[in-house]
Design an enzyme around this catalytic site. Structure first.
Site, short mmCIF file in Angstrom:
data_model
loop_
_atom_site.label_atom_id
_atom_site.label_comp_id
_atom_site.label_asym_id
_atom_site.label_seq_id
_atom_site.Cartn_x
_atom_site.Cartn_y
_atom_site.Cartn_z
N ASP A 1 6.29 -6.96 -3.08
CA ASP A 1 5.53 -6.04 -2.24
C ASP A 1 5.30 -4.76 -3.03
OD1 ASP A 1 6.35 -8.04 -0.46
OD2 ASP A 1 6.51 -6.65 1.23
N LYS B 1 -1.06 -5.45 3.02
CA LYS B 1 0.00 -5.03 3.95
C LYS B 1 -0.23 -3.60 4.37
CE LYS B 1 5.04 -4.28 3.66
NZ LYS B 1 6.27 -4.52 2.87
N LYS C 1 -0.04 -8.76 6.27
CA LYS C 1 1.30 -8.40 6.74
C LYS C 1 1.32 -6.98 7.30
CE LYS C 1 6.04 -7.57 5.09
NZ LYS C 1 6.99 -7.66 3.96
#
Lengths: 313, 287
Positions: free
Chosen positions: A144, A209, A245
């Site tokens: 991430d 995300k 996400k």
């Protein structure tokens, strides 16, 4: 010093290319998601699906190998009384990846690691790349990353895109999630633009995300919707499927079901799988389990039955 | 020019906020002649669940305040009620079941009862706790702790005095409460919520719902986060409550609905003890 307008023009061009977001329409649209009536069997299915999409997260300065071990245990066996699926992944700091790998072995639960100078991203590219490589080497399945919002807002979007490309390369086989940190992007238009900027260079199956969970703003239905629609438009024009996400602030089952409604009504069933949609959350899982146990046993449950750090009150 | 009359929308008091039922349902409150007074929120099991959640969050902070501070806060509640005592009396008399003078007497007794329990906050531990005699070089202490979230069904008569008599001993020791007001006249309880909001009692410690016992009994008795129940119910409902509470091993006190709250015995130290846990600890002498 006067603003250097030429610096801003690539951002303006990008905003122009991807088109604006209708703020009122988006907010009206997401308000409707909360009105869907999801009961009984469909609720059970939704709750179980949400469990399978959780990136069970601990990102604290006080994390220890012991805490990560109990997180991994919880990820593999969310509740001994229920037949729930495992969660999608655990999400930890790079230093904890090797501890998580030791606990999870070859389990199906994936290991995600935040990297690239999380959460601010204000770190030289060379060390950010190094961080990614080390996390992958230690056993991370997913990375991430955060973008440098400062570069983006200053209009230096080419640099942002180059950095993402460099991280994609450093990831190797690991899947990448690009954190836009929407709370620092100022407007829906810029969230949409940043989404496209990332999608143009990441691979099919990589994620965009919303948030780090470390700033004042978190995922909301509205910024989630802006990004879902960006994914839809990108898919329709290129055929490439990007995953999504939302993270931060999704604390209870009701919210999770509303996010799933948004996915279903924007991208369709193809995105209702853990490979395409995840929840970044630490306390959501316990609430999902609490509601599932309520459905099974018929009575409202107490928080202390779910490894909650409540004071027992 | 004649004014348009401004009528009040009665609301439940949950987590320090005034809310409608999540269901949007209401039931009419009428006087003895069947004339309409106002619409009362008809709370549901989901409202109860939400109230229990905030009660659980607020309780730990309330319990960790010093006993002396809890006493000050409860006394201030008495002050707030005293200042609006006439309004409370009128709300009791609004249905016409009792006269205004009877209602005034009920309010006075209610305020005195608040002050009574405010006085107990830093004293009950000295009476109920103990240093136990042991044959060895040890101390052996029994100390009390609040049980946690407690659910309460009020009696239908004495809508203010009954609520105060049930709820005050419970919160005195640091518990938090979800209470269902009298179904026949919830109006005084709704007014009390407005006084609680200005009393320094942290939001969520005392949550006041309105509605029907038959509908809410299941949740009030079975919810596992609720650690104690003090319920005015009789007959089949009483049995049902005890069976449901047993599943999660709650402390449950079932009372007949016709309790005489005006008696001296309606206030006592033992009402505080009903919702305490006792913890006994050994400790070596001199260490």
């Amino acid at each position: 010093m006067p603003m250097i307008t030429s610096n801003n023009s690539p951002l303006k061009r990008l905003l122009n290319d991807v088109g604006p977001v209708d703020q009122v329409a988006i907010e009206e649209r997401v308000a409707k998601f909360a009105t869907r009536s999801i009961k009984k069997a469909s609720k059970l299915q939704g709750l179980n699906l949400a469990v399978s999409m959780v990136d069970l997260t601990t990102l604290e300065g006080s994390d220890t190998p012991g805490k990560v071990a109990s997180l991994c245990q919880k990820a593999q066996h969310p509740d001994p009384e229920l037949t729930t699926p495992q969660v999608a992944a655990v999400c930890v700091y790079p230093f904890m990846v090797k501890h998580a790998r030791a606990c999870l072995g070859d389990s199906n639960v994936r290991i995600a690691s935040v990297a690239t100078g999380f959460p601010a991203g204000q770190v030289p590219l060379r060390t950010r790349i190094q961080e990614v490589k080390q996390a992958v080497k230690d056993g991370a399945d997913e990375i991430d990353m955060v973008i440098q919002r400062g570069l983006f807002l200053a209009g230096n979007i080419q640099a942002v895109q180059d950095e993402i490309s460099a991280v994609v390369e450093a990831c190797g086989d690991a899947r990448l999630k690009v954190i836009l940190e929407v709370s620092e992007l100022e407007s829906y238009d810029k969230i949409r633009a940043a989404s496209f900027l990332a999608m143009q260079v990441i691979r099919p199956g990589d994620f965009i995300k919303t948030s780090t969970g470390k700033t004042s703003g978190n995922a909301t239905l509205a910024n989630n919707q802006v990004m879902l629609e960006a994914i839809r438009d990108f898919y329709l024009s290129t055929g490439t499927s990007i995953s999504m996400k939302p993270a931060g602030g999704i604390k209870n089952s009701k919210q999770a079901l509303q996010y799933l409604v948004a996915v279903k009504e924007t991208l369709g069933d193809a995105w209702l799988i853990p490979e395409r949609y995840r929840f970044g959350a630490s306390s959501l899982l316990n609430d999902l389990l609490m509601q599932l146990r309520k459905q099974q046993e018929g009575v409202y449950q107490a928080p202390w039955k779910f490894s909650d750090a409540s004071s027992g009150y | 020019m004649p004014r348009i009359s401004i009528t009040k929308t009665p609301k439940a008091y949950v987590g320090g906020k005034f809310i409608r039922s999540e269901s949007g349902r209401v039931f009419p409150l009428t006087n003895a002649n069947g004339e309409f007074i106002c619409n009362i929120p008809q709370c549901t099991r989901k409202d109860t669940r939400n109230a229990v959640e905030v009660a659980g969050k607020a309780g730990a902070g309330w319990a960790s305040k010093t006993a002396y501070n809890r006493g000050q806060i409860l006394y201030r509640l008495g002050e707030m009620m005293e200042a609006r005592s006439e309004e409370l009396a009128q709300s009791i008399a609004i249905t016409g079941e009792v006269s205004l003078s009877q209602a005034r007497a009920e309010v006075a007794l209610s305020i005195d009862r608040v002050v009574y329990y405010a006085g107990w906050t830093d004293k009950y531990e000295q009476v109920l706790g103990n240093t136990n005699p042991v044959a060895g070089p040890f101390f052996n202490f029994s100390v009390t702790e609040p049980v946690g979230v407690v659910s309460v069904f009020c009696s239908d008569h004495a809508p203010l005095l009954g609520l105060i008599s049930q709820v005050l001993p419970i919160i005195t020791s640091g518990n938090s409460v979800v209470v269902l007001a009298s179904s026949t006249n919830p109006y005084p309880a709704i007014l009390l919520g407005e006084m609680l909001a200005t009393s320094d009692l942290p939001g969520g410690v005392l949550n006041i719902l309105s509605g029907y016992k038959e509908e809410l009994l299941d949740t009030f008795a079975s919810h596992e986060h609720i650690r104690g129940s003090d319920l005015c119910v009789s007959g089949d409902l009483a049995k049902q409550a005890e069976v449901l509470a047993a599943e999660s091993v709650k402390r449950i006190h079932v009372r007949e609905s016709d309790v005489d709250w005006t008696k001296d015995t309606a206030q006592s130290l033992y009402a505080i003890r009903n919702f305490l846990e006792f913890k006994t600890t050994w400790h070596p002498i001199g260490a």
